[in-house]
Scaffold this motif. Structure first.
Motif, short mmCIF file in Angstrom:
data_model
loop_
_atom_site.label_atom_id
_atom_site.label_comp_id
_atom_site.label_asym_id
_atom_site.label_seq_id
_atom_site.Cartn_x
_atom_site.Cartn_y
_atom_site.Cartn_z
N TYR A 144 -17.82 13.34 -2.53
CA TYR A 144 -18.33 11.96 -2.50
C TYR A 144 -19.60 11.83 -3.34
CZ TYR A 144 -19.86 7.44 -0.71
OH TYR A 144 -20.26 6.14 -0.61
N THR A 186 0.84 -1.21 0.00
CA THR A 186 0.00 0.00 0.00
C THR A 186 0.87 1.25 0.00
OG1 THR A 186 -0.18 -0.18 2.41
CG2 THR A 186 -2.01 -1.04 1.10
N SER A 240 -17.89 11.81 -13.32
CA SER A 240 -16.75 11.19 -12.63
C SER A 240 -16.18 10.02 -13.42
CB SER A 240 -17.17 10.71 -11.24
OG SER A 240 -18.06 9.61 -11.33
N LEU A 266 -18.94 11.63 -6.99
CA LEU A 266 -18.28 10.38 -7.40
C LEU A 266 -19.25 9.47 -8.14
CD1 LEU A 266 -15.78 8.51 -7.25
CD2 LEU A 266 -16.61 7.74 -5.02
N ASN A 287 -10.73 9.33 -13.46
CA ASN A 287 -11.03 9.44 -12.03
C ASN A 287 -9.85 8.87 -11.25
OD1 ASN A 287 -11.98 9.15 -9.42
ND2 ASN A 287 -14.02 8.50 -10.06
N LYS A 288 -9.14 9.72 -10.52
CA LYS A 288 -7.91 9.29 -9.85
C LYS A 288 -8.19 8.45 -8.62
CE LYS A 288 -4.24 11.77 -9.90
NZ LYS A 288 -3.21 12.81 -9.63
N GLU A 289 -9.46 8.24 -8.26
CA GLU A 289 -9.77 7.36 -7.15
C GLU A 289 -9.78 5.90 -7.59
OE1 GLU A 289 -13.40 6.79 -3.92
OE2 GLU A 289 -12.68 8.80 -4.41
N TYR A 328 -2.87 8.31 -7.43
CA TYR A 328 -4.27 8.18 -7.01
C TYR A 328 -4.56 9.08 -5.82
CZ TYR A 328 -3.39 4.05 -9.79
OH TYR A 328 -2.99 3.21 -10.81
N GLU A 329 -5.82 9.47 -5.71
CA GLU A 329 -6.26 10.27 -4.57
C GLU A 329 -7.78 10.12 -4.44
OE1 GLU A 329 -6.83 14.60 -6.78
OE2 GLU A 329 -4.85 14.06 -5.98
N LEU A 330 -8.32 10.47 -3.26
CA LEU A 330 -9.76 10.38 -3.05
C LEU A 330 -10.46 11.48 -3.84
CD1 LEU A 330 -9.98 9.66 0.78
CD2 LEU A 330 -10.24 8.05 -1.10
N TYR A 331 -11.65 11.17 -4.32
CA TYR A 331 -12.43 12.13 -5.10
C TYR A 331 -12.85 13.28 -4.19
CZ TYR A 331 -15.15 13.19 -9.29
OH TYR A 331 -15.62 13.75 -10.45
#
Length: 313
Positions: A240, A225, A248, A243, A252-254, A234-237
């Motif tokens: 939410y 990880t 999205s 998403l 989408n980098k999530e 990657y990163e969180l959107y």
């Protein structure tokens, strides 16, 4: 005159025999032979792309929540697993026995060996890494459901298949980890492919972390990880709610690994399966969430739904 007719008849028969022999030994004109197929680089790559169809589909992933306390499906086949009344002949159980997919993946790997002369070394290593990843992915999913399973690494004849037996779970797990760590990871970046949905280094790292999490090897979980996080890919959107909106979809980098769909050739019906008849999708309401899933969400101010009453929100 009779002699001439006899001569013509004899020659016609001889010509007929020659033409028949020529016709019978002519390669099929409507299909490509096994030997010729793998000599074409574009066809070899097409076979590699085709192996992505053997990954789980959207419905398969979403529907498995219906055997948990997160969701419910209106069909009995899901309820049978959820309430423990299923058997080995239950459709959803049989569908996870994916040796038809393993046979096809082994066939493609053997075909890439035939195609090797027409590929660069980077292409050969990249393509075999992709197929080996999908085979390892398929094997680990079967391990998850069944435990001891047959470990088949090459295409089998009918007689060989009848002699196949299960191998211990530990042996199959060792094979999966060896494939991912010693063959896929070192070679997946030999040829850079930026196309969405293709296996890359971080996809392999993420899947290895998932395996080690299930196997309770937490040191390895942190190792893999950490590689995904430090890649910066990657990163969180940011929102939410957004998403789940159409915008999205795409870059989408999530999303670390996704199965590709492109209408009208490759489509899915997940929106209809999950949505209500009154929605824009005019859905079939196959799936409904349960209270347990709702309770897992937090309110806007950060506390659990179950705490709403005492907090007065």
């Amino acid at each position: 005159m009779k002699a001439i007719k006899k001569y013509i008849y004899t020659m016609a028969c001889l010509l007929g025999l020659v033409s028949c022999d020529s016709f019978l030994t002519t390669p099929p004109l409507l299909e490509i032979s096994e030997e010729m197929w793998w000599k074409d680089k574009s066809q070899a790559e097409m076979m590699v792309r085709g192996t992505y169809d053997y990954l789980p589909g959207l419905n398969e992933i979403a529907y498995w929540d219906c055997i948990s306390d997160n969701a419910i499906h209106r069909e009995d086949k899901f309820k049978q697993i959820g309430n423990g009344t299923h058997t080995t002949q239950t459709g959803l159980i049989k569908d996870q026995w994916k040796y038809d997919k393993i046979a096809k993946l082994n066939y493609v790997l053997e075909g890439l060996e035939k195609a090797r002369e027409g590929l660069s070394e980077a292409e050969y290593l990249r393509y075999t890494s992709e197929v080996r990843f999908i085979r390892a992915f398929t094997y680990y999913n079967m391990l998850f459901y069944f435990g001891d399973i047959p470990l088949i690494k090459n295409t089998l004849t009918v007689s060989e298949s009848r002699e196949t037996s299960r191998q211990p779970r530990a042996e199959v797990l060792s094979f999966v980890l060896d494939e991912l760590e010693n063959y896929v990871l070192p070679n997946i970046n030999t040829l850079e492919i930026k196309e969405s949905g293709r296996v890359n280094e971080q996809v392999v790292n993420a899947f290895l972390s998932r395996i080690y999490l299930f196997e309770k090897n937490y040191e390895k979980v942190l190792e893999y990880t950490d590689k995904v996080i430090k890649s910066g890919d990657y990163e969180l959107y940011a929102d939410y709610d957004e998403l789940f909106r159409p915008q999205s979809d795409g870059n989408n980098k999530e999303v670390i690994f996704e199965r590709q769909y492109s209408a009208p050739l490759v489509v899915h019906d997940l929106n209809r399966n999950l949505s209500y008849t009154t929605s824009v999708y005019k859905g079939w309401t196959h799936v409904g969430c349960l209270q347990n899933l709702i309770d897992e969400y937090e309110c806007q101010n950060g506390h659990l739904v179950s705490e709403c009453e005492k907090t007065g929100c």
